[in-house]
Design a protein around this motif. Structure first.
Motif, PDB file in Angstrom:
ATOM      1  N   THR A  42       7.714 -26.169  28.987  1.00  0.00           N
ATOM      2  CA  THR A  42       7.300 -27.325  27.990  1.00  0.00           C
ATOM      3  C   THR A  42       7.909 -27.209  26.532  1.00  0.00           C
ATOM      4  OG1 THR A  42       5.741 -28.497  29.971  1.00  0.00           O
ATOM      5  CG2 THR A  42       5.949 -29.912  27.789  1.00  0.00           C
ATOM      6  N   LEU A  43       6.779 -26.867  25.875  1.00  0.00           N
ATOM      7  CA  LEU A  43       7.854 -26.558  24.270  1.00  0.00           C
ATOM      8  C   LEU A  43       9.223 -25.506  24.673  1.00  0.00           C
ATOM      9  CD1 LEU A  43       4.731 -24.814  22.821  1.00  0.00           C
ATOM     10  CD2 LEU A  43       5.102 -27.157  22.811  1.00  0.00           C
ATOM     11  N   ILE A  44       9.032 -24.616  24.998  1.00  0.00           N
ATOM     12  CA  ILE A  44      10.958 -24.362  25.493  1.00  0.00           C
ATOM     13  C   ILE A  44      11.609 -25.101  25.718  1.00  0.00           C
ATOM     14  CG2 ILE A  44      11.971 -21.970  26.127  1.00  0.00           C
ATOM     15  CD1 ILE A  44       8.608 -20.277  26.522  1.00  0.00           C
ATOM     16  N   GLY A  45      11.269 -25.563  27.180  1.00  0.00           N
ATOM     17  CA  GLY A  45      12.234 -27.142  26.733  1.00  0.00           C
ATOM     18  C   GLY A  45      11.893 -27.863  26.008  1.00  0.00           C
ATOM     19  N   THR A  46      11.411 -28.108  25.266  1.00  0.00           N
ATOM     20  CA  THR A  46      11.501 -29.424  24.115  1.00  0.00           C
ATOM     21  C   THR A  46      12.186 -29.082  22.949  1.00  0.00           C
ATOM     22  OG1 THR A  46       9.736 -30.136  24.945  1.00  0.00           O
ATOM     23  CG2 THR A  46      10.518 -30.574  22.926  1.00  0.00           C
ATOM     24  N   VAL A  47      11.999 -27.788  22.406  1.00  0.00           N
ATOM     25  CA  VAL A  47      12.402 -26.920  21.603  1.00  0.00           C
ATOM     26  C   VAL A  47      14.987 -26.522  22.315  1.00  0.00           C
ATOM     27  CG1 VAL A  47      13.925 -24.981  19.830  1.00  0.00           C
ATOM     28  CG2 VAL A  47      11.002 -25.581  20.336  1.00  0.00           C
ATOM     29  N   SER A  48      14.410 -26.313  23.279  1.00  0.00           N
ATOM     30  CA  SER A  48      16.274 -26.281  24.080  1.00  0.00           C
ATOM     31  C   SER A  48      16.379 -27.801  23.336  1.00  0.00           C
ATOM     32  CB  SER A  48      15.780 -24.946  24.622  1.00  0.00           C
ATOM     33  OG  SER A  48      15.370 -24.149  24.852  1.00  0.00           O
ATOM     34  N   GLY A  49      15.890 -28.167  24.249  1.00  0.00           N
ATOM     35  CA  GLY A  49      16.667 -29.754  24.310  1.00  0.00           C
ATOM     36  C   GLY A  49      16.564 -30.508  22.978  1.00  0.00           C
ATOM     37  N   TYR A  50      16.235 -30.141  22.453  1.00  0.00           N
ATOM     38  CA  TYR A  50      16.003 -30.606  20.693  1.00  0.00           C
ATOM     39  C   TYR A  50      17.599 -30.302  20.292  1.00  0.00           C
ATOM     40  CZ  TYR A  50      15.937 -31.066  15.500  1.00  0.00           C
ATOM     41  OH  TYR A  50      16.088 -31.520  14.137  1.00  0.00           O
ATOM     42  N   LEU A  51      17.347 -28.644  19.858  1.00  0.00           N
ATOM     43  CA  LEU A  51      18.818 -28.030  19.705  1.00  0.00           C
ATOM     44  C   LEU A  51      20.082 -28.568  20.789  1.00  0.00           C
ATOM     45  CD1 LEU A  51      17.653 -24.530  19.478  1.00  0.00           C
ATOM     46  CD2 LEU A  51      18.137 -25.913  17.884  1.00  0.00           C
ATOM     47  N   ILE A  52      19.730 -28.278  21.690  1.00  0.00           N
ATOM     48  CA  ILE A  52      21.374 -28.650  22.116  1.00  0.00           C
ATOM     49  C   ILE A  52      21.998 -30.385  22.030  1.00  0.00           C
ATOM     50  CG2 ILE A  52      21.796 -29.956  24.614  1.00  0.00           C
ATOM     51  CD1 ILE A  52      20.474 -27.082  25.841  1.00  0.00           C
ATOM     52  N   ILE A  53      20.347 -31.332  21.635  1.00  0.00           N
ATOM     53  CA  ILE A  53      20.939 -32.903  21.617  1.00  0.00           C
ATOM     54  C   ILE A  53      21.244 -33.007  19.733  1.00  0.00           C
ATOM     55  CG2 ILE A  53      20.410 -34.690  20.398  1.00  0.00           C
ATOM     56  CD1 ILE A  53      17.919 -34.409  22.938  1.00  0.00           C
ATOM     57  N   VAL A  54      20.863 -31.922  18.790  1.00  0.00           N
ATOM     58  CA  VAL A  54      20.962 -32.034  17.356  1.00  0.00           C
ATOM     59  C   VAL A  54      22.477 -31.454  17.926  1.00  0.00           C
ATOM     60  CG1 VAL A  54      20.943 -30.857  15.548  1.00  0.00           C
ATOM     61  CG2 VAL A  54      18.944 -31.903  16.369  1.00  0.00           C
ATOM     62  N   THR A  55      23.288 -30.236  18.186  1.00  0.00           N
ATOM     63  CA  THR A  55      24.458 -29.611  18.587  1.00  0.00           C
ATOM     64  C   THR A  55      24.954 -30.607  19.182  1.00  0.00           C
ATOM     65  OG1 THR A  55      23.094 -27.599  18.754  1.00  0.00           O
ATOM     66  CG2 THR A  55      25.701 -27.895  19.504  1.00  0.00           C
ATOM     67  N   ALA A  56      24.640 -31.111  19.852  1.00  0.00           N
ATOM     68  CA  ALA A  56      25.748 -32.423  20.549  1.00  0.00           C
ATOM     69  C   ALA A  56      25.816 -33.242  19.489  1.00  0.00           C
ATOM     70  CB  ALA A  56      25.359 -32.786  21.584  1.00  0.00           C
ATOM     71  N   LEU A  57      25.677 -34.028  18.570  1.00  0.00           N
ATOM     72  CA  LEU A  57      25.764 -35.184  17.868  1.00  0.00           C
ATOM     73  C   LEU A  57      26.465 -34.215  16.589  1.00  0.00           C
ATOM     74  CD1 LEU A  57      22.096 -36.480  17.594  1.00  0.00           C
ATOM     75  CD2 LEU A  57      23.926 -37.142  18.054  1.00  0.00           C
ATOM     76  N   ARG A  58      26.153 -33.635  16.185  1.00  0.00           N
ATOM     77  CA  ARG A  58      26.777 -32.441  14.873  1.00  0.00           C
ATOM     78  C   ARG A  58      27.887 -32.248  15.610  1.00  0.00           C
ATOM     79  NH1 ARG A  58      21.989 -28.495  12.946  1.00  0.00           N
ATOM     80  NH2 ARG A  58      20.736 -29.781  11.329  1.00  0.00           N
ATOM     81  N   ALA A  59      28.676 -31.906  16.601  1.00  0.00           N
ATOM     82  CA  ALA A  59      29.923 -32.119  17.576  1.00  0.00           C
ATOM     83  C   ALA A  59      30.027 -33.026  17.334  1.00  0.00           C
ATOM     84  CB  ALA A  59      29.970 -31.054  18.458  1.00  0.00           C
ATOM     85  N   ALA A  60      30.105 -34.046  17.527  1.00  0.00           N
ATOM     86  CA  ALA A  60      30.703 -35.244  17.819  1.00  0.00           C
ATOM     87  C   ALA A  60      30.594 -35.744  16.362  1.00  0.00           C
ATOM     88  CB  ALA A  60      29.563 -36.429  18.165  1.00  0.00           C
ATOM     89  N   GLY A  61      29.936 -35.714  15.405  1.00  0.00           N
ATOM     90  CA  GLY A  61      30.418 -36.075  14.131  1.00  0.00           C
ATOM     91  C   GLY A  61      29.311 -36.510  13.318  1.00  0.00           C
ATOM     92  N   HIS A  62      28.207 -37.307  13.662  1.00  0.00           N
ATOM     93  CA  HIS A  62      26.846 -37.019  13.614  1.00  0.00           C
ATOM     94  C   HIS A  62      26.615 -37.099  12.491  1.00  0.00           C
ATOM     95  CE1 HIS A  62      27.498 -40.821  16.064  1.00  0.00           C
ATOM     96  NE2 HIS A  62      27.676 -39.979  17.108  1.00  0.00           N
TER      97      HIS A  62
END
Length: 65
Positions: A42-62
């Motif tokens: 769960t901890l690994i999944g949470t950190v991975s999910g956070y990194l995926i979300i932040v990367t996607a938001l940065r790629a979208a220009g947020h």
């Protein structure tokens, strides 16, 4: 102590949901639901999910702090 703004809180919440779902599923499928393995997954999944979300938001220009 700094406070979380709404966007940061939503990112953390979504990361936890992704981590809980993915980590719980993975540990049940591969390890039979062992408690410690489920927590680690769960901890690994949470950190991975956070990194995926932040990367996607940065790629979208947020701007994500």
């Amino acid at each position: 102590m700094t406070t979380l703004d709404r966007q940061e809180f939503l990112i953390l919440f979504a990361s936890f949901l992704i981590g809980s779902a993915a980590g719980g599923w993975w540990s049940r499928t591969h390890w039979g639901g062992d408690g410690l393995i489920a927590v680690i997954a769960t901890l690994i999944g949470t950190v991975s999910g956070y990194l995926i979300i932040v990367t996607a938001l940065r790629a979208a220009g947020h701007p994500v702090g």
